[in-house]
Design an enzyme around this catalytic site. Structure first.
Site, PDB file in Angstrom:
ATOM      1  N   ASP A  62       0.868  -1.180   0.000  1.00 21.93           N
ATOM      2  CA  ASP A  62       0.000   0.000   0.000  1.00 21.93           C
ATOM      3  C   ASP A  62       0.903   1.228   0.000  1.00 21.93           C
ATOM      4  O   ASP A  62       2.127   1.076  -0.036  1.00 21.93           O
ATOM      5  CB  ASP A  62      -0.955  -0.057   1.209  1.00 21.93           C
ATOM      6  CG  ASP A  62      -0.224  -0.120   2.550  1.00 21.93           C
ATOM      7  OD1 ASP A  62       0.761   0.625   2.712  1.00 21.93           O
ATOM      8  OD2 ASP A  62      -0.632  -0.900   3.413  1.00 21.93           O
ATOM      9  N   GLU A 122      -1.463  -0.058  -5.184  1.00 22.12           N
ATOM     10  CA  GLU A 122      -1.280   1.282  -4.605  1.00 22.12           C
ATOM     11  C   GLU A 122       0.199   1.669  -4.586  1.00 22.12           C
ATOM     12  O   GLU A 122       0.770   2.008  -3.546  1.00 22.12           O
ATOM     13  CB  GLU A 122      -1.912   1.372  -3.215  1.00 22.12           C
ATOM     14  CG  GLU A 122      -3.431   1.318  -3.282  1.00 22.12           C
ATOM     15  CD  GLU A 122      -4.126   1.629  -1.959  1.00 22.12           C
ATOM     16  OE1 GLU A 122      -3.495   1.450  -0.906  1.00 22.12           O
ATOM     17  OE2 GLU A 122      -5.293   2.033  -1.993  1.00 22.12           O
ATOM     18  N   GLU A 164     -10.770   0.116  -5.960  1.00 26.77           N
ATOM     19  CA  GLU A 164     -11.203  -0.128  -4.580  1.00 26.77           C
ATOM     20  C   GLU A 164     -12.059   1.020  -4.114  1.00 26.77           C
ATOM     21  O   GLU A 164     -11.660   2.179  -4.248  1.00 26.77           O
ATOM     22  CB  GLU A 164     -10.004  -0.144  -3.615  1.00 26.77           C
ATOM     23  CG  GLU A 164      -9.031  -1.220  -3.810  1.00 26.77           C
ATOM     24  CD  GLU A 164      -7.974  -1.189  -2.705  1.00 26.77           C
ATOM     25  OE1 GLU A 164      -8.206  -0.615  -1.639  1.00 26.77           O
ATOM     26  OE2 GLU A 164      -6.919  -1.762  -2.940  1.00 26.77           O
ATOM     27  N   ASP A 171     -16.462  -7.838  15.119  1.00 27.25           N
ATOM     28  CA  ASP A 171     -15.606  -8.989  15.420  1.00 27.25           C
ATOM     29  C   ASP A 171     -14.655  -8.786  16.594  1.00 27.25           C
ATOM     30  O   ASP A 171     -13.856  -9.669  16.898  1.00 27.25           O
ATOM     31  CB  ASP A 171     -14.831  -9.421  14.172  1.00 27.25           C
ATOM     32  CG  ASP A 171     -13.778  -8.413  13.750  1.00 27.25           C
ATOM     33  OD1 ASP A 171     -13.722  -7.315  14.341  1.00 27.25           O
ATOM     34  OD2 ASP A 171     -12.995  -8.718  12.831  1.00 27.25           O
ATOM     35  N   ASP A 229       4.016  -2.852  12.007  1.00 27.61           N
ATOM     36  CA  ASP A 229       2.573  -2.676  11.853  1.00 27.61           C
ATOM     37  C   ASP A 229       1.851  -3.977  12.235  1.00 27.61           C
ATOM     38  O   ASP A 229       1.272  -4.090  13.305  1.00 27.61           O
ATOM     39  CB  ASP A 229       2.265  -2.265  10.409  1.00 27.61           C
ATOM     40  CG  ASP A 229       0.830  -1.784  10.239  1.00 27.61           C
ATOM     41  OD1 ASP A 229       0.121  -1.675  11.258  1.00 27.61           O
ATOM     42  OD2 ASP A 229       0.423  -1.527   9.099  1.00 27.61           O
ATOM     43  N   ASP A 247     -15.341  -4.867   8.663  1.00 29.99           N
ATOM     44  CA  ASP A 247     -16.563  -5.671   8.713  1.00 29.99           C
ATOM     45  C   ASP A 247     -17.805  -4.782   8.604  1.00 29.99           C
ATOM     46  O   ASP A 247     -18.838  -5.230   8.113  1.00 29.99           O
ATOM     47  CB  ASP A 247     -16.606  -6.559   9.974  1.00 29.99           C
ATOM     48  CG  ASP A 247     -16.314  -5.813  11.252  1.00 29.99           C
ATOM     49  OD1 ASP A 247     -16.881  -4.731  11.457  1.00 29.99           O
ATOM     50  OD2 ASP A 247     -15.508  -6.322  12.061  1.00 29.99           O
TER      51      ASP A 247
HETATM   52 CA    CA Z   1     -13.853  -5.180  13.135  1.00 33.28          CA
END
Ligand code: CA
Length: 639
Positions: free
Chosen positions: A177, A225, A327, A338, A433, A444
């Site tokens: 990215d 990207e 995208e 989640d 990261d 989500d």
């Molecule tokens: Ca989440």
């Protein structure tokens, strides 16, 4: 884009900068797919929308579709417009036991899931491919563990559903990215020429394997990207050498199999003035052979759809390239499903938004992005939705009694199957990261399925754009959700600065020293923290400026602060808030980590000894070429 949590957005860039300075390599961000076949459209049970498409019209004169979701028709949309869905995480999701359903509540098998996408007008599936997303013991890095084998599996289902497939080679072992463009482990230490050879061979072998397996590949993305960095290289000679190697391999594999396969290049941050024009000029100067210039477009980071049309049109008109959005996505809720924090959440990317956070907002966003690409003209070929099916393994509710147990089961699944954005095993490859922030899905709430796998009405927008819908038009004033919050932000209690958010017409209290108009108080609704105005800056060449105002203070202790967002200023840039009293100057340094990622430098414990003391509060910036950003909502308060 990827599954980063909101907490690590800034760290990603910082990690990349560390990498850059330490190892001479770095990177930055994105993903997904395009094109519709007659078969896919005829396979659908829809009535009016299907007629609109199979009759080869653009829907003109046909009745709007029955829906409670308001979708404005996109005039003149061609029937071969590409509607893509990036479902790269699908296979790993299924391995973790995720279930999907149709609109009637029937559970779908794998082929049924892809058939459902096709029935709703999706005609392309985008799949990311990482070279080797595993550690030495075979543990997956996560993010779907997207190796070639998974692309073959999903690609076959997509093909059998009548959709075409776009392969998104990151040429990395994990996420590539704008902040990360790390070469695969196996290519570390190779010269540019050696890397070009490896990349060419890898591309041709992988693509041939996909075609041999029966996957209808219609487009291949060379890199993801690739904003000024690609596969560990960061100068355009090297990058273009690698782009050309990938493109040549696609041409060769396509010719061998007698197929037509488009070559796409993919970039992000269309909001930056001049960025895409510069990139396209570099590609032309280096004679890179490609068909499609693709962009990511997330409205909370990437400016307006009008601006997107403008920058894509410039590339289309100047170089005759096709353009598309590879995208995009939008949130249907601010809830997390989640237990892993989301990119769009309360307090994160939820301010001054152009659409509501809702299914209706998803429909408006997707419709507008389709219209924006179509507005380019014949060269605007499609829009791909990113990860519409990256939903929770098990639905997590923070207030539920079993929340901790659900989270632990989810976390175990993310580790085992790679169904979260990153597993802990990624830390050997991406220590700063993934190594710190590994976990579940950060998108989500941007899926086109609900948390338990049932399709949302917004998945039908790909069809509705041809006819519009019967629902009443929805009025939404951009930013209205955040209006109350903004009012509070502008009104810091006891703020002693005048016009601290630059909203008043009288700006005489601000002294601006900005050579060449590199900075100014401007109406920039996309760049503000609150209101409509900010201290905006950008210049093609390196620049520096100050902006300050002087106030008279009583004796006491004070605190000053400001908010800053922006990017592309270079490694040596300086961003400073300062308070000057007589010969003493106190400063607070900060940095820029992206559009609408606000940092908040503060000078605290500022002691004023006597009533009537003059203090000057200001900001100083020294930026490399192309730096852009904005200051907003300064304050000075007595503690
Ligand atoms: Ca989440």
């Amino acid at each position: 884009m990827k599954g980063k949590t909101r907490g690590c957005m800034g760290l990603t860039l910082a990690g990349a900068l560390l990498l850059l300075s330490a190892a001479g390599c770095g990177g930055s961000e994105g993903e997904r797919v395009p094109e519709g076949t007659e078969e896919a459209m005829q396979a659908t049970p829809e009535t009016q929308t299907q007629e609109a498409q199979t009759q080869g019209t653009d829907g003109a004169g046909l009745a709007p579709a029955e829906s409670e979701l308001y979708v404005e028709r996109v005039e003149g949309l061609p029937e071969d417009f590409l509607f893509g869905a990036d479902v790269s995480s699908y296979v790993a999701e299924r391995e973790s036991g995720v279930r999907f359903y149709d609109y009637e509540g029937n559970e779908l098998d794998d082929q049924g899931f892809f058939d459902l996408l096709a029935d709703q007008g999706v005609n392309y599936v985008r799949l990311r491919v990482w070279n080797d997303p595993y550690d030495a013991e075979g543990h997956g890095y996560g993010g779907g563990n997207c190796d070639l084998e998974k692309a073959v599996r999903a690609g076959v289902w997509a093909t059998q559903a009548g959709m075409r497939v776009m392969i998104d080679f990151h040429y990395s072992d994990f996420w590539a990215d704008p902040a990360k463009q790390q070469a695969p482990k196996a290519w570390e230490g190779l010269s540019v020429e050696e890397k070009a050879k490896a990349l060419s061979e890898y591309t041709e072998e992988s693509l041939t394997a996909l075609l041999d397996a029966g996957v209808d590949v219609g487009m291949v993305q060379i890199g993801n990207e690739t904003n000024g960095k690609f596969c560990g290289e960061s100068d355009w000679d090297a990058m273009c050498r690698l782009f050309s190697a990938g493109s040549g391999a696609v041409r060769s594999a396509a010719a061998e199999k007698d197929r037509e396969i488009k070559v796409a290049l993919h970039f992000a941050n269309p909001e930056t003035e001049g960025r895409y024009a510069d990139y396209a000029a570099q590609l032309a100067a280096h004679e890179v052979d490609y068909d499609v210039f693709a962009s990511s477009y997330y409205p909370y980071w990437h400016g307006t759809t009008e601006h997107l049309t403008t920058v894509l049109s410039q590339v289309a008109e100047t170089y005759g390239k096709q353009v598309m959005v590879a995208e995009t996505s939008w949130a249907s809720t601010l809830s997390d499903g989640d237990g892993h924090g989301n990119t769009v959440a309360e307090g994160s990317n939820d301010r001054n938004l152009p659409y509501p956070i809702s299914e209706q907002g998803q429909a408006m966003e997707l419709r507008d992005v389709i219209a924006a690409v179509h507005a380019v003209g014949d060269k605007g070929i499609g829009v791909f939705y990113w990860e519409p099916a990256w939903i929770p393994v098990q639905v997590y509710e923070e207030s539920a009694k079993d929340a901790q147990a659900v989270y632990e089961r989810n976390a175990a699944a993310w580790e085992k199957d790679g169904s979260g954005w990153a597993a802990s095993y990624a830390k050997e490859y991406d220590p700063d990261d993934a190594g710190q922030w590994y976990g579940g899905s950060a998108v989500d709430n941007q899926a086109l399925f609900d948390f338990s796998g049932h399709p949302l009405e917004s998945l039908r927008v790909f069809r509705y754009v041809y006819t519009g819908t019967t629902a009443e038009p929805v009025a939404y004033e951009p930013g209205e959700d955040a209006a109350a919050e903004d009012a509070a932000a502008e009104d810091v209690e006891g703020n002693l600065l005048l016009n601290p958010g630059f909203e008043d017409a009288d700006v005489s209290m601000w002294r601006l020293d900005a050579p060449g108009d590199c900075a100014g108080i401007r109406e920039e609704p996309n760049n503000v923290r609150s209101g409509a105005y900010c201290l905006h800056f950008w210049a093609e060449d390196a620049f520096s400026y100050t902006a300050e105002q002087t106030v008279v203070l009583d004796a006491g202790t004070y605190r000053a602060g400001a908010y800053l967002q922006g990017g592309d200023a270079g490694d040596d840039a300086v961003f400073q808030l300062y308070v000057r009293v007589g010969d003493d100057t106190r400063t607070a340094e900060t940095e820029m980590t992206g559009w609408q990622n606000w940092s908040n430098p503060e000078v605290t414990g500022l002691v004023i000894a006597e009533d009537g003391t003059e203090a000057t509060i200001g900001v100083f910036v020294s930026s490399g070429p192309g730096g852009w950003g904005a200051w907003d909502d300064l304050y000075l308060v007595k503690e």
